[in-house]
Design a protein around this motif. Structure first.
Motif, mmCIF file in Angstrom:
data_model
loop_
_atom_site.group_PDB
_atom_site.id
_atom_site.type_symbol
_atom_site.label_atom_id
_atom_site.label_comp_id
_atom_site.label_asym_id
_atom_site.label_seq_id
_atom_site.Cartn_x
_atom_site.Cartn_y
_atom_site.Cartn_z
ATOM 1 N N VAL A 197 -17.305 -2.984 -8.646
ATOM 2 C CA VAL A 197 -17.062 -3.312 -7.250
ATOM 3 C C VAL A 197 -18.226 -2.824 -6.401
ATOM 4 O O VAL A 197 -18.673 -1.679 -6.551
ATOM 5 N N ARG A 198 -18.720 -3.698 -5.527
ATOM 6 C CA ARG A 198 -19.800 -3.324 -4.615
ATOM 7 C C ARG A 198 -19.254 -3.280 -3.195
ATOM 8 O O ARG A 198 -18.690 -4.247 -2.696
ATOM 9 N N HIS A 199 -19.427 -2.106 -2.566
ATOM 10 C CA HIS A 199 -18.982 -1.930 -1.190
ATOM 11 C C HIS A 199 -20.058 -2.415 -0.224
ATOM 12 O O HIS A 199 -21.217 -2.623 -0.602
ATOM 13 N N ARG A 200 -19.661 -2.582 1.018
ATOM 14 C CA ARG A 200 -20.565 -3.161 2.014
ATOM 15 C C ARG A 200 -21.820 -2.310 2.201
ATOM 16 O O ARG A 200 -22.888 -2.832 2.507
ATOM 17 N N ASP A 201 -21.715 -1.013 2.027
ATOM 18 C CA ASP A 201 -22.887 -0.141 2.202
ATOM 19 C C ASP A 201 -23.773 -0.064 0.958
ATOM 20 O O ASP A 201 -24.742 0.696 0.923
ATOM 21 N N GLY A 202 -23.456 -0.853 -0.071
ATOM 22 C CA GLY A 202 -24.272 -0.894 -1.276
ATOM 23 C C GLY A 202 -23.767 -0.034 -2.415
ATOM 24 O O GLY A 202 -24.251 -0.157 -3.545
ATOM 25 N N ARG A 203 -22.826 0.859 -2.165
ATOM 26 C CA ARG A 203 -22.280 1.693 -3.236
ATOM 27 C C ARG A 203 -21.539 0.825 -4.246
ATOM 28 O O ARG A 203 -20.920 -0.169 -3.886
ATOM 29 N N ARG A 208 0.816 -1.218 0.000
ATOM 30 C CA ARG A 208 0.000 0.000 0.000
ATOM 31 C C ARG A 208 0.848 1.265 0.000
ATOM 32 O O ARG A 208 0.571 2.224 -0.734
ATOM 33 N N LEU A 209 1.907 1.279 0.828
ATOM 34 C CA LEU A 209 2.667 2.513 1.001
ATOM 35 C C LEU A 209 3.794 2.668 -0.012
ATOM 36 O O LEU A 209 4.010 3.758 -0.544
ATOM 37 N N PHE A 210 4.519 1.578 -0.283
ATOM 38 C CA PHE A 210 5.697 1.692 -1.149
ATOM 39 C C PHE A 210 5.380 1.424 -2.612
ATOM 40 O O PHE A 210 6.042 1.950 -3.501
ATOM 41 N N ARG A 211 4.371 0.587 -2.852
ATOM 42 C CA ARG A 211 4.011 0.298 -4.238
ATOM 43 C C ARG A 211 2.776 1.070 -4.682
ATOM 44 O O ARG A 211 2.418 1.018 -5.860
ATOM 45 N N GLY A 212 2.104 1.727 -3.739
ATOM 46 C CA GLY A 212 0.957 2.562 -4.089
ATOM 47 C C GLY A 212 -0.257 1.785 -4.557
ATOM 48 O O GLY A 212 -1.037 2.281 -5.384
ATOM 49 N N ILE A 213 -0.453 0.570 -4.030
ATOM 50 C CA ILE A 213 -1.586 -0.258 -4.451
ATOM 51 C C ILE A 213 -2.710 -0.119 -3.427
ATOM 52 O O ILE A 213 -2.547 -0.523 -2.276
ATOM 53 N N PRO A 214 -3.848 0.443 -3.790
ATOM 54 C CA PRO A 214 -4.956 0.587 -2.844
ATOM 55 C C PRO A 214 -5.506 -0.775 -2.418
ATOM 56 O O PRO A 214 -5.529 -1.725 -3.200
ATOM 57 N N LEU A 215 -5.951 -0.857 -1.167
ATOM 58 C CA LEU A 215 -6.620 -2.036 -0.651
ATOM 59 C C LEU A 215 -8.064 -1.659 -0.341
ATOM 60 O O LEU A 215 -8.322 -0.839 0.537
ATOM 61 N N LEU A 216 -9.002 -2.229 -1.094
ATOM 62 C CA LEU A 216 -10.419 -1.957 -0.895
ATOM 63 C C LEU A 216 -10.994 -3.059 -0.015
ATOM 64 O O LEU A 216 -11.152 -4.206 -0.458
ATOM 65 N N THR A 217 -11.285 -2.747 1.244
ATOM 66 C CA THR A 217 -11.814 -3.734 2.179
ATOM 67 C C THR A 217 -13.334 -3.655 2.220
ATOM 68 O O THR A 217 -13.938 -2.644 1.834
ATOM 69 N N GLY A 218 -13.955 -4.730 2.704
ATOM 70 C CA GLY A 218 -15.414 -4.760 2.776
ATOM 71 C C GLY A 218 -16.064 -4.587 1.411
ATOM 72 O O GLY A 218 -17.122 -3.985 1.291
ATOM 73 N N ALA A 219 -15.426 -5.141 0.378
ATOM 74 C CA ALA A 219 -15.917 -4.951 -0.991
ATOM 75 C C ALA A 219 -15.814 -6.262 -1.758
ATOM 76 O O ALA A 219 -14.981 -7.126 -1.448
ATOM 77 N N THR A 220 -16.645 -6.408 -2.766
ATOM 78 C CA THR A 220 -16.636 -7.600 -3.622
ATOM 79 C C THR A 220 -16.683 -7.173 -5.082
ATOM 80 O O THR A 220 -17.186 -6.084 -5.413
ATOM 81 N N VAL A 221 -16.159 -8.040 -5.943
ATOM 82 C CA VAL A 221 -16.310 -7.819 -7.377
ATOM 83 C C VAL A 221 -17.675 -8.363 -7.772
ATOM 84 O O VAL A 221 -17.918 -9.570 -7.707
ATOM 85 N N ALA A 222 -18.576 -7.460 -8.167
ATOM 86 C CA ALA A 222 -19.959 -7.836 -8.431
ATOM 87 C C ALA A 222 -20.231 -8.151 -9.893
ATOM 88 O O ALA A 222 -21.241 -8.791 -10.204
#
Length: 410
Positions: free
Chosen positions: A229-235, A202-216
Motif C-alpha cells: 500500500v502506498r500512502h499519499r505522502d509516499g510511505r 470501523r467501530l463495531f467490526r474493527g475494520i481499519p479504513l486507510l484513506t488517501g492510499a492505493t494498492v501499489a
C-alpha cells in the motif's frame, strides 16, 4: 452453417433492465420477445447479491429473490429467456445479431433490439496494478458468485480496495464466508458511503479504513501473500493477506454497442440516448447500467420498462426520432443521462453524478449562453456516490438547431 431466425424484439441481457423490458413488451402483445443472457441463469447482478436493499420500501427483497421475481414476470408474460447465449456481433442489414449458444451459431433478425448489457467492475489488469499473478484476486461480482452461487472457499485474510457502498457489500460477503477483513483501502479522503455504514465497519467490526492510499503492488507466488500500500505522502507498507477484492470503478459493458457503431457519450461511456432511450442506430434502444455505471437495480428496471414503451411505439409505426441535441456537463459534474434532447419527443428526468461533494446544489441549464432552467436540489450536501435528478421541464425551450446544452452547478 449459420441458421437465421426472426423475432419481433430481441433483448440482450437478462438483468433488471432487460427482464423489465421483456415483461412489458410481452404483456403488451409485442409478438415474439426473446431475451439473450450469457450467464447460466437470468437475473443479472442481483442474483448473487445475498443482501437486502432490492424491491420497494413496502416490500424489501434480497437480490436473489428480486432476480427470481423479475425472471418469473418476464416468462409468465410470454417472453423467451435463453441463457448461456452470447451476442457476438451485428449482422446487416437492419437490427440483427450474430449469436452463439448451446445449439451453435445463428443470426437473429428483429424489428427492434434493446441493449441491456449492464456494467462491470474494472478488474486488476485494467487498473494497472503491478506485481505477480497469484490466486486470491477478485472483483466484488466474482467474489459474490464464488461465495453465494458456488460455495467456494475464499481465504482467511482479505483487503478490500475501495470504500463505497459496493465495497461494504464485499465486506459483508467476506464475513459471511468466514474471512477476516484486514482493511479497506481508498484513494479518497473519506469513505464514499453513508456515515453510519462506515462507522459500523470501523467501530463495531474493527475494520481499519486507510484513506488517501492505493494498492501499489500484489505480492506472492501461487497464492497472494500480501499487498503493498502506498500512502499519499509516499510511505509504503505491506498488508499480509491471501485475498484482495477490487470494488467499484464500474464501466458500462458497451462492447456490443461499440461494435455496432453506436454513438457513445464521453461522460457515461455508454450509448448516447434521448428520453425515449433511442440510440443513434435505428431500431436499437438501450436501458439500464450500460447507459450509466452504476445506478440501483430499480432504476435499471424502470428504464427497461421505459425502453419497452418506445419499442411499442416503433412497432406501431412511429418514426425513428432525430438524434437530438447533445447534453453535456461541466465539472464537478461527471456525467448525465439521458444525454440527448429531441424537442417534441417523449422526455424523461435526467440522472447525474458529481465528482466532489455539493453543498445545497443548484443546477443551471444553458444553451448557446441562454439560461433555460435553474433548479435547486435541496438544502443538504450531495456526496459523489449519490445520484442527482434534474427534471425535464426545460426540454421545450431547447433550440433543435442550436448548440449543445450544458448543465453546470451554481
Amino acid at each position: 452453417m449459420t441458421t437465421v431466425r426472426r423475432v419481433d424484439v430481441l433483448v440482450v441481457g437478462a438483468g433488471p433492465a432487460g427482464l423489465a423490458a421483456a415483461a412489458r413488451l410481452a404483456v403488451a402483445g409485442a409478438g415474439r420477445v426473446e431475451v439473450l443472457e450469457r450467464e447460466a441463469s437470468p437475473g443479472g447482478v442481483p442474483r448473487h447479491c445475498a443482501h437486502g436493499g432490492f424491491g420497494t420500501w413496502t416490500r424489501p427483497l434480497t437480490g436473489p429473490r428480486y432476480a427470481r421475481l423479475l425472471t418469473e414476470a418476464a416468462v409468465r408474460a410470454g417472453a423467451t429467456v435463453r441463457t448461456r447465449t452470447t451476442a457476438l456481433d451485428w449482422a446487416t442489414p437492419g437490427p440483427a445479431l450474430q449469436v452463439v449458444g448451446p445449439g451453435g451459431p445463428e443470426t437473429i433478425e428483429a424489428r427492434a433490439v434493446v441493449l441491456a448489457t449492464g456494467a462491470r467492475e474494472r478488474p486488476r489488469p485494467a487498473r494497472l496494478v503491478p506485481g505477480t499473478r497469484p490466486a486470491g484476486v477478485y472483483t466484488t461480482g466474482e467474489l459474490q458468485q464464488a461465495v453465494h452461487l458456488f460455495g467456494q472457499h475464499i481465504g482467511s485474510r482479505a483487503v478490500v480496495v475501495g470504500a463505497e457502498d459496493v465495497s461494504y457489500a464485499a465486506v459483508g460477503t467476506l464475513r459471511a464466508a468466514g474471512t477476516e477483513v484486514v482493511a479497506l483501502v481508498t484513494e479518497h479522503p473519506r469513505a464514499r458511503t453513508g456515515r453510519a455504514r462506515a462507522q459500523a465497519a470501523r467501530l463495531f467490526r474493527g475494520i481499519p479504513l486507510l484513506t488517501g492510499a492505493t494498492v501499489a503492488e500484489l505480492l506472492g507466488h501461487g497464492r497472494l501473500s500480501g499487498v503493498r500500500v502506498r500512502h499519499r505522502d509516499g510511505r509504503t507498507a505491506v498488508l499480509p493477506c491471501d485475498t484482495v477484492v477490487f470494488t467499484g470503478d464500474f464501466v458500462p459493458d458497451h462492447e456490443l454497442a461499440r461494435r455496432g457503431g453506436l454513438v457513445l457519450d464521453p461522460g457515461t461511456r455508454g450509448p448516447a440516448v434521448g428520453g425515449s432511450l433511442h440510440t443513434s442506430r435505428p431500431g436499437v434502444l438501450a436501458a439500464g447500467n450500460v447507459l450509466h455505471a452504476v445506478e440501483p437495480a430499480g432504476t435499471a428496471a424502470r428504464e427497461g420498462a421505459r425502453a419497452a414503451g418506445a419499442v411499442l411505439d416503433l412497432l406501431a409505426g412511429a418514426p425513428w426520432p432525430d438524434p437530438g441535441v447533445p447534453v453535456t456537463v461541466e465539472a464537478p459534474l461527471r456525467w448525465i443521462a439521458p444525454n440527448r434532447v429531441t424537442p417534441g419527443a417523449r422526455s424523461a428526468p435526467h440522472v447525474l453524478r458529481t465528482g466532489t461533494p455539493l453543498a445545497r446544489p443548484v443546477l443551471l441549464v444553458h444553451q448557446d449562453g441562454r439560461l433555460l432552467h435553474r433548479e435547486r436540489l435541496g438544502p443538504g450536501t450531495v456526496p459523489p456516490h449519490r445520484p442527482l435528478t434534474l427534471t425535464d421541464h426545460w426540454h421545450g425551450l431547447v433550440d433543435p438547431e442550436g448548440g449543445a446544452v450544458r448543465v453546470s452547478t451554481e
